[in-house]
Scaffold this motif. Sequence first.
Motif, PDB file in Angstrom:
ATOM      1  N   ILE A  28      -1.534  11.485   2.468  1.00 28.62           N
ATOM      2  CA  ILE A  28      -2.279  11.317   3.863  1.00 28.62           C
ATOM      3  C   ILE A  28      -2.162   9.804   3.907  1.00 28.62           C
ATOM      4  O   ILE A  28      -2.966   9.261   3.275  1.00 28.62           O
ATOM      5  N   ARG A  29      -1.668   9.317   5.147  1.00 26.41           N
ATOM      6  CA  ARG A  29      -1.889   7.997   5.456  1.00 26.41           C
ATOM      7  C   ARG A  29      -2.828   7.426   6.430  1.00 26.41           C
ATOM      8  O   ARG A  29      -3.009   8.043   7.339  1.00 26.41           O
ATOM      9  N   TYR A  30      -3.438   6.581   5.829  1.00 23.58           N
ATOM     10  CA  TYR A  30      -4.724   5.781   6.835  1.00 23.58           C
ATOM     11  C   TYR A  30      -4.446   4.547   7.326  1.00 23.58           C
ATOM     12  O   TYR A  30      -3.768   3.561   6.416  1.00 23.58           O
ATOM     13  N   ALA A  31      -5.002   4.176   8.449  1.00 22.85           N
ATOM     14  CA  ALA A  31      -4.776   3.001   8.791  1.00 22.85           C
ATOM     15  C   ALA A  31      -6.033   1.985   7.818  1.00 22.85           C
ATOM     16  O   ALA A  31      -5.453   0.630   8.070  1.00 22.85           O
ATOM     17  N   HIS A  32      -6.910   2.519   7.387  1.00 21.31           N
ATOM     18  CA  HIS A  32      -7.842   1.709   6.725  1.00 21.31           C
ATOM     19  C   HIS A  32      -8.285   2.267   5.407  1.00 21.31           C
ATOM     20  O   HIS A  32      -8.419   3.573   5.176  1.00 21.31           O
ATOM     21  N   PHE A  33      -8.464   1.605   4.444  1.00 28.38           N
ATOM     22  CA  PHE A  33      -8.581   1.949   3.030  1.00 28.38           C
ATOM     23  C   PHE A  33     -10.015   2.753   3.155  1.00 28.38           C
ATOM     24  O   PHE A  33     -10.221   3.913   2.430  1.00 28.38           O
ATOM     25  N   GLN A  34     -11.036   1.935   3.614  1.00 33.20           N
ATOM     26  CA  GLN A  34     -12.433   2.469   3.742  1.00 33.20           C
ATOM     27  C   GLN A  34     -12.320   4.037   4.308  1.00 33.20           C
ATOM     28  O   GLN A  34     -13.181   4.869   3.763  1.00 33.20           O
ATOM     29  N   THR A  35     -11.535   4.015   5.293  1.00 26.27           N
ATOM     30  CA  THR A  35     -11.610   5.473   6.069  1.00 26.27           C
ATOM     31  C   THR A  35     -11.067   6.606   5.109  1.00 26.27           C
ATOM     32  O   THR A  35     -11.576   7.731   4.889  1.00 26.27           O
ATOM     33  N   ILE A  45      -4.823   5.118  -2.825  1.00 26.73           N
ATOM     34  CA  ILE A  45      -4.116   3.923  -3.360  1.00 26.73           C
ATOM     35  C   ILE A  45      -4.276   3.022  -2.118  1.00 26.73           C
ATOM     36  O   ILE A  45      -4.105   3.593  -0.725  1.00 26.73           O
ATOM     37  N   ASP A  46      -4.399   1.643  -2.275  1.00 28.58           N
ATOM     38  CA  ASP A  46      -4.610   0.995  -1.259  1.00 28.58           C
ATOM     39  C   ASP A  46      -3.372   0.228  -0.843  1.00 28.58           C
ATOM     40  O   ASP A  46      -2.157   0.496  -1.259  1.00 28.58           O
ATOM     41  N   ASP A  47      -3.516  -0.454   0.512  1.00 32.87           N
ATOM     42  CA  ASP A  47      -2.131  -1.175   0.858  1.00 32.87           C
ATOM     43  C   ASP A  47      -1.551  -2.203  -0.035  1.00 32.87           C
ATOM     44  O   ASP A  47      -0.255  -2.095   0.044  1.00 32.87           O
ATOM     45  N   LYS A  48      -2.162  -2.866  -0.734  1.00 31.36           N
ATOM     46  CA  LYS A  48      -1.597  -3.752  -1.793  1.00 31.36           C
ATOM     47  C   LYS A  48      -0.511  -3.027  -2.763  1.00 31.36           C
ATOM     48  O   LYS A  48       0.449  -3.600  -3.016  1.00 31.36           O
ATOM     49  N   VAL A  49      -1.013  -1.726  -3.345  1.00 32.94           N
ATOM     50  CA  VAL A  49      -0.272  -1.317  -4.124  1.00 32.94           C
ATOM     51  C   VAL A  49       0.966  -0.833  -3.383  1.00 32.94           C
ATOM     52  O   VAL A  49       2.180  -0.950  -3.943  1.00 32.94           O
ATOM     53  N   GLY A 101      -3.124   1.314   5.543  1.00 33.12           N
ATOM     54  CA  GLY A 101      -3.869   0.401   4.828  1.00 33.12           C
ATOM     55  C   GLY A 101      -4.599   1.363   3.648  1.00 33.12           C
ATOM     56  O   GLY A 101      -5.107   0.782   2.645  1.00 33.12           O
ATOM     57  N   GLY A 102      -4.434   2.645   3.685  1.00 32.83           N
ATOM     58  CA  GLY A 102      -4.681   3.558   2.396  1.00 32.83           C
ATOM     59  C   GLY A 102      -4.008   4.773   2.599  1.00 32.83           C
ATOM     60  O   GLY A 102      -3.336   5.075   3.562  1.00 32.83           O
ATOM     61  N   LEU A 103      -3.959   5.339   1.297  1.00 36.10           N
ATOM     62  CA  LEU A 103      -3.327   6.419   1.122  1.00 36.10           C
ATOM     63  C   LEU A 103      -3.939   7.590   0.178  1.00 36.10           C
ATOM     64  O   LEU A 103      -4.545   7.158  -0.872  1.00 36.10           O
ATOM     65  N   ASN A 104      -4.027   8.858   0.417  1.00 36.60           N
ATOM     66  CA  ASN A 104      -4.678   9.682  -0.237  1.00 36.60           C
ATOM     67  C   ASN A 104      -3.712  10.816  -0.631  1.00 36.60           C
ATOM     68  O   ASN A 104      -2.961  11.269   0.386  1.00 36.60           O
ATOM     69  N   PHE A 105      -3.373  11.123  -2.093  1.00 31.79           N
ATOM     70  CA  PHE A 105      -2.516  11.902  -2.556  1.00 31.79           C
ATOM     71  C   PHE A 105      -3.589  13.264  -2.775  1.00 31.79           C
ATOM     72  O   PHE A 105      -4.481  13.301  -3.715  1.00 31.79           O
ATOM     73  N   VAL A 106      -3.147  14.356  -2.132  1.00 31.72           N
ATOM     74  CA  VAL A 106      -4.129  15.434  -2.332  1.00 31.72           C
ATOM     75  C   VAL A 106      -3.123  16.569  -2.897  1.00 31.72           C
ATOM     76  O   VAL A 106      -2.013  16.905  -2.258  1.00 31.72           O
ATOM     77  N   GLU A 107      -3.458  16.974  -4.195  1.00 26.88           N
ATOM     78  CA  GLU A 107      -2.490  17.988  -4.937  1.00 26.88           C
ATOM     79  C   GLU A 107      -3.520  19.329  -5.168  1.00 26.88           C
ATOM     80  O   GLU A 107      -4.337  19.480  -5.152  1.00 26.88           O
ATOM     81  N   PHE A 108      -2.539  20.361  -4.996  1.00 27.65           N
ATOM     82  CA  PHE A 108      -2.872  21.741  -5.068  1.00 27.65           C
ATOM     83  C   PHE A 108      -1.992  22.524  -6.237  1.00 27.65           C
ATOM     84  O   PHE A 108      -0.809  22.326  -6.155  1.00 27.65           O
TER      85      PHE A 108
END
Length: 1007
Positions: free
Chosen positions: A284-291, A310-314, A340-347
């Motif tokens: 899931i991609r986000y515009a902001h890491f804090q979000t 994971i943040d945008d720098k990585v 700006g941020g990314l969540n990896f959600v695994e099932f």
Amino acid sequence: MPARETERNQQAFKRFSTTLVRAGFKGETVSDLGSLTVYSTDNSIYQVRPMGVAFPRSADDLVILVKCAGETGIPLSARGGGTGTNGQSLTSGVVVDLSRHMNGIEGLDLAAGTVTVQPGVVLNELNAFLEPHGYFFPPTVSTASRATIGGMIGTDASGKGSRIYGKTSDYLHSLEIVLSDGSASKIEDLDLATARLVAQQDSLVGRAYREVLRVISENVEEIASAFPKMNRGLTGYNLQSVLKDDGKVRLAYLLAGSEGTLAFTTSVTLRILRRPKLKALVPIRYAHFQTALEDVLLLLDANPSAVEIIDDKVLTLAQQDPVWSSIEAVLGSDARVAVGGLNFVEFLADDEDELQRKLDSLAGQLAQRSHLFIDWRIVTDSKLIAELWSLREKSVGLLGRLSPTKQGIAFVEDTAVPPERLPDFVREFRDVLDSHGVTYGMYGHADVGCLHVRPALNMRDPRDAALIRPISDAIASLSKKYGGLLWGEHGRGYRGEYSPFFFGDRLYRELCSIKRVFDPSNLFNPGKLASPTGEGIDAIDTVSFRGEFDRQIDATHAKAFDRALACNGNGACFNWDKSDPMCPSYKATRDRNQSPKGRAALIREWARLRSLNGTSRTAAELSGVEEALKQSLSTCLSCKACSSQCPIKVDIPSMKAQFLHNYYRRRRRPFRHHLLSQSENAFRIARRLPKIANIAKAAMSFCGGDRLTRLVDLPDFYPAKASRPTLGDPERLLNLPDDEKQRTVILLEDTFTSSFDGGVVSASYALLERLGYKVWREPPMANGKAAYVIGNLEAFEKTARAAILRQETLLATGISVIGIEPVTTLMHDHEYKSYRADSATSAVILTFEDFLLREIKSDRISISTLPANKQNYSLFLHCTEKTARPSAAASWIEIFTFFGADATYVPTGCCGMAGMFGHEIEHQAMSKKLFSMSWAEKLDGLKGSIPLITGFSCRCQTERLTNMEARHPVEALLQIVSGVPASGHALTRQNTLKSTQSDYERNGHVD
């Protein structure tokens, strides 16, 4: 270290080694300057030189080590993968490396759901063993390719998925240990009554049980209040979990996380679980890491196995890594705003219905808050999921490249707080770092509140080094404020000074009491976690920083060997997998001196001593380190896998060339070096008179020339094909019409293929002609690869500049220039790069597969109906090619599919040839062992599939060690388009190959 203290340590270790041998120690001990330099660092900011290193072979050896240490008063510190971020395995005493020999899998009991292993077994190695049985060992750390089970026990490691799978300590069925008096004991779960009986024994294990039972019974309230209420407990002497409600006493929970301060583990029986049959990953991609952080708690409602952030720098750094080519389609697609941020959600699930229910639940949630994120997608392909997770695993290394002058530094990088408090905690964490003016990257296990934060510092700069204390103090206070920990995952190490702050003074005194009973003489990893007296714990800024040593390196050496200084010790090169190309010499020897990390450490120390250029002591140390470095580099195959596979891009072959250039400016080069430097000129003559050249080569070998050249098994020369049209002056191609240019190519020959495997050149030429192209042949020019490998940079520069001039002239025609041999084709943008003018054309020399695939996709290659091709092909790539160009395999497979044939990529390590390495007498054993480790097994298992091998050196190695003919992919394609039936290749390895392992051991090169 002062000279007098160094001499005392040397003498003490010499006496210790003598005592060990007399006591029957079967392992090895070393105290040479090279080994001490390599074992002075781990994956932390610290550098501490040990007095020696011991490599035990068995539990009996460990008993002897401990008893002799007790007699001599020499401290011992266990080392596994060497990936500790806080100096856990660093010591001024003796390092006990359990990874070289004690790395066996001893037993599997599927009925009981357990596996028994030695402490040096690598996590990925264990899971590869368990996979065919449908089981796995759940704790998943990002360093799984080199982290050992013993090291994971030492820090009570967890990692991805710990929300549902827990930590290493949750899987300890029993431990075989050696205590500080040399006694061996088995630790397993006991009922309270049995534990009390053991506690009555007049033995060290009895006294240990007695003291632990006292502490947990007298400090119930303190333990309850000190240990945080979250997934990541207060690791290191985990009193909270020793006695549970079921009445079982589990001393293993105390030992897990104790970082080798209480006992040595010789064997461990682990509980294992059934491997889930299905998995899905939702990025899931986000515009902001804090979000992204704030969304984690909502994502947990879908009950995933893991949520990693994971943040945008990585993400930005990942785009410069080979991993990006395989995941760009998922993470690099156009976004309406910057990511700006990314969540990896695994099932995880055991059937399709269960998995779909979980995914539907998540999709329903996401539909209700689509304003929070940019986009998301579901990935179910297992290979792509593994590649996406490899990005997360590489994050630790990628942050080593945050800036040209600074690196992401691990010292406050594994904080953990309750997940619901993570967003606010991170907001204040950022304020702390921002107040000190540092940049940083963030990633981690958001689902359990454990975040990895690496501030970018230049530890060679005293001002940056001085930030370690205030930032650590601030983050320790902040972690406690939010009900969490400074160390949530990677252990304490030199951060042990903060133990009283988190445990409280009373409970910390009890920890010291436990240490006093287990290890009254403070022999085991002193200075860490706790001490028998409560004093003598090392502070984070009283131990030598590696940067203190590196800052003594002058500007000239720092620039020439900058990649060695950049090495952060992440240990990705300590890869156990024989099918992984990095690092072949380490795989063959398990000697860390012969690894990119070890070589980088030796280069740094050599550069430091060269820079000091002062006292007689410095001169003596320089001589010892220089010879150790040269010896280490002598087994480097210059395969260049480290230059792309290492997250920090520690390019050892380039630095090897620089070092040897410097080394031989002050010494006479061996005869072989002169021969190799002039070899390409000799090849040109030999190609014209191949029969005479081959007779001369055979006669020279018969007359003992091998002893002079120190080269054996050289291939025969192939006759030149002068009848083909050569290009001559390329200017005549400048004015060709565009449509004619598109159907014209320049085939760039290379000295190796044209001299020894000209059939591949002929096939390349014929294939292109059959596909409708006008082919101009560019005869082979010297490329200088051999001169570069031996560090003859004067000769190389002359050759390189001539080659660059000609290549740029060819490219300027606008005609496609196609290389055949991967290694020499890549030289244009690798070894030649520093010699190319800024004004040089941006055009590139195309690899054969890149050209064909481009033409296929542009519809410029059309084929009539081809005869049915029932043959399957197996593709073997050159190790330099597959690491520098990870898309090569997929390109070849797509090409074969277009031509109606099936091709499968076969992952392998290095074949053991690598240019001239496999022909050098002193490297014969290692060369053959490398081939038998990976290639031989894969070739044996083809079952009728025809092997196709892209690299000349790999074909040469295959033919000399087997009785098969090795072909290039273009030869198979030519057969296909010509309608010639493919012929199978029966593979029967020679007897000499079957005995390479025993040959290797007889020569004294034993794992």
